[in-house]
Scaffold this active site. Structure first.
Site, PDB file in Angstrom:
ATOM      1  N   ASP A  20      32.529  39.058  39.982  1.00  0.00           N
ATOM      2  CA  ASP A  20      33.871  39.114  40.675  1.00  0.00           C
ATOM      3  C   ASP A  20      34.304  37.555  40.643  1.00  0.00           C
ATOM      4  O   ASP A  20      33.758  36.856  39.632  1.00  0.00           O
ATOM      5  CB  ASP A  20      32.679  39.661  42.124  1.00  0.00           C
ATOM      6  CG  ASP A  20      33.400  39.405  43.187  1.00  0.00           C
ATOM      7  OD1 ASP A  20      34.965  39.866  43.534  1.00  0.00           O
ATOM      8  OD2 ASP A  20      33.569  38.993  44.387  1.00  0.00           O
ATOM      9  N   ASP A  22      35.994  35.612  44.196  1.00  0.00           N
ATOM     10  CA  ASP A  22      35.916  35.109  45.264  1.00  0.00           C
ATOM     11  C   ASP A  22      34.030  34.828  45.388  1.00  0.00           C
ATOM     12  O   ASP A  22      33.958  36.500  45.571  1.00  0.00           O
ATOM     13  CB  ASP A  22      36.432  35.869  46.120  1.00  0.00           C
ATOM     14  CG  ASP A  22      37.965  35.792  46.134  1.00  0.00           C
ATOM     15  OD1 ASP A  22      38.335  34.343  45.979  1.00  0.00           O
ATOM     16  OD2 ASP A  22      38.344  36.170  45.607  1.00  0.00           O
ATOM     17  N   ASP A 193      28.970  38.612  45.532  1.00  0.00           N
ATOM     18  CA  ASP A 193      28.425  38.740  46.750  1.00  0.00           C
ATOM     19  C   ASP A 193      28.672  39.199  47.734  1.00  0.00           C
ATOM     20  O   ASP A 193      28.062  38.791  48.852  1.00  0.00           O
ATOM     21  CB  ASP A 193      29.310  36.853  46.840  1.00  0.00           C
ATOM     22  CG  ASP A 193      30.596  37.332  47.069  1.00  0.00           C
ATOM     23  OD1 ASP A 193      31.013  37.928  46.173  1.00  0.00           O
ATOM     24  OD2 ASP A 193      31.406  36.790  48.250  1.00  0.00           O
TER      25      ASP A 193
HETATM   26 MG   LIG Z   1      33.273  38.364  46.222  1.00  0.00          MG
END
Ligand SMILES: [Mg+2]
Length: 251
Positions: A20, A22, A193
């Site tokens: 990913d 961010d 995340d």
């Molecule tokens: Mg993320």
């Protein structure tokens, strides 16, 4: 190399490294426009891309945004949670998604108007995101507004980290993007995340069922969804932990 990275490190020419953006490459900040990768992270990705069969970033960010920051380094780039792919610098989305562009545009304009929910509005082309990170008191209003707009227009709502995104009702997500990017590989890892990354873990579960060495990497933050930690084979601490993993993959 022993440990969970061994299947990747031992056969880089048949392995893929995906992440990913961010929260994994870039620390989460209040203003999404200011989210910058950790120093060294992009260089590490470029080096990984030279050694491994496929290396990519699968993000909720627009494809053009990813291309501007990460393009030209041999990376597979997938934007808008799998809606867009960047191929030779060109952003491509399926027609079943692009035909919703006028609807998304209209909803974005409403979101920014006095009829909107009072959230920070991020226009992403084929999607529009309502951010409440800097206005937590607007969270309930933003969610209700997004759900009402979805019911009115037929768009889908995707719940993210302190955000609600309205997007075309097309069966594409980070899982479909990862499945395509990982086709034919013998070992695959993905670092995520957030809730939107769980479908990528689903894709890794399927790949594992088909005999692929699949490594689910959870990236810890104060907002980490518990389910992500439960399902991860490996949990690392924030973007610094991801960068450390990249360094290990480059040894
Ligand atoms: Mg993320």
């Amino acid at each position: 190399m022993p440990g969970p990275l061994a299947p990747l490190v031992d056969r880089p020419s048949a392995s893929g490294v995906f992440t990913d953006y961010d929260g994994t490459l870039a620390p989460i900040v209040d203003d999404p426009e200011r989210a910058e990768p950790l120093p060294g992270a992009v260089d590490a990705l470029a080096r990984l891309a030279r050694r491994y069969a496929r290396v990519g970033v699968i993000s909720g960010r627009p494809g053009a945004w990813l291309a501007a920051r990460l393009g030209g380094r041999g990376l597979v780039l997938s934007g808008l949670y799998g809606l867009e792919t960047v191929t030779a610098g060109e952003v491509v989305a399926p027609a079943e998604a692009t035909r919703w562009a006028p609807v998304v545009e209209e909803v974005a304009a409403r979101a920014e108007s006095p009829e909107g929910p009072g959230a920070v509005v991020e226009r992403k082309g084929l999607a529009v995101t309502l951010h409440v990170r800097t206005a937590p008191d607007r969270q309930g209003a933003a969610q209700a507004w997004a759900e009402a707009e979805a019911a009115r227009t037929g768009l889908d709502v995707l719940v993210g980290r302190r955000s609600y995104e309205l997007r075309p009702p097309v069966a594409r997500d980070k899982g479909t993007a990862l499945r395509e990017a990982a086709a034919g590989l013998a070992a695959v890892c993905f670092a995520g995340d957030d809730r939107g990354d769980l479908v990528a873990f689903d894709a890794l579960d399927e790949l594992a069922g088909a005999g692929v060495a699949a490594l689910r990497i959870g990236v810890r933050s104060p907002e980490m969804p518990p389910e992500l930690a439960e399902r991860a084979d490996l949990v690392v601490d924030g973007p610094a932990g991801v960068l450390d993993l990249f360094v290990q993959l480059l040894r």
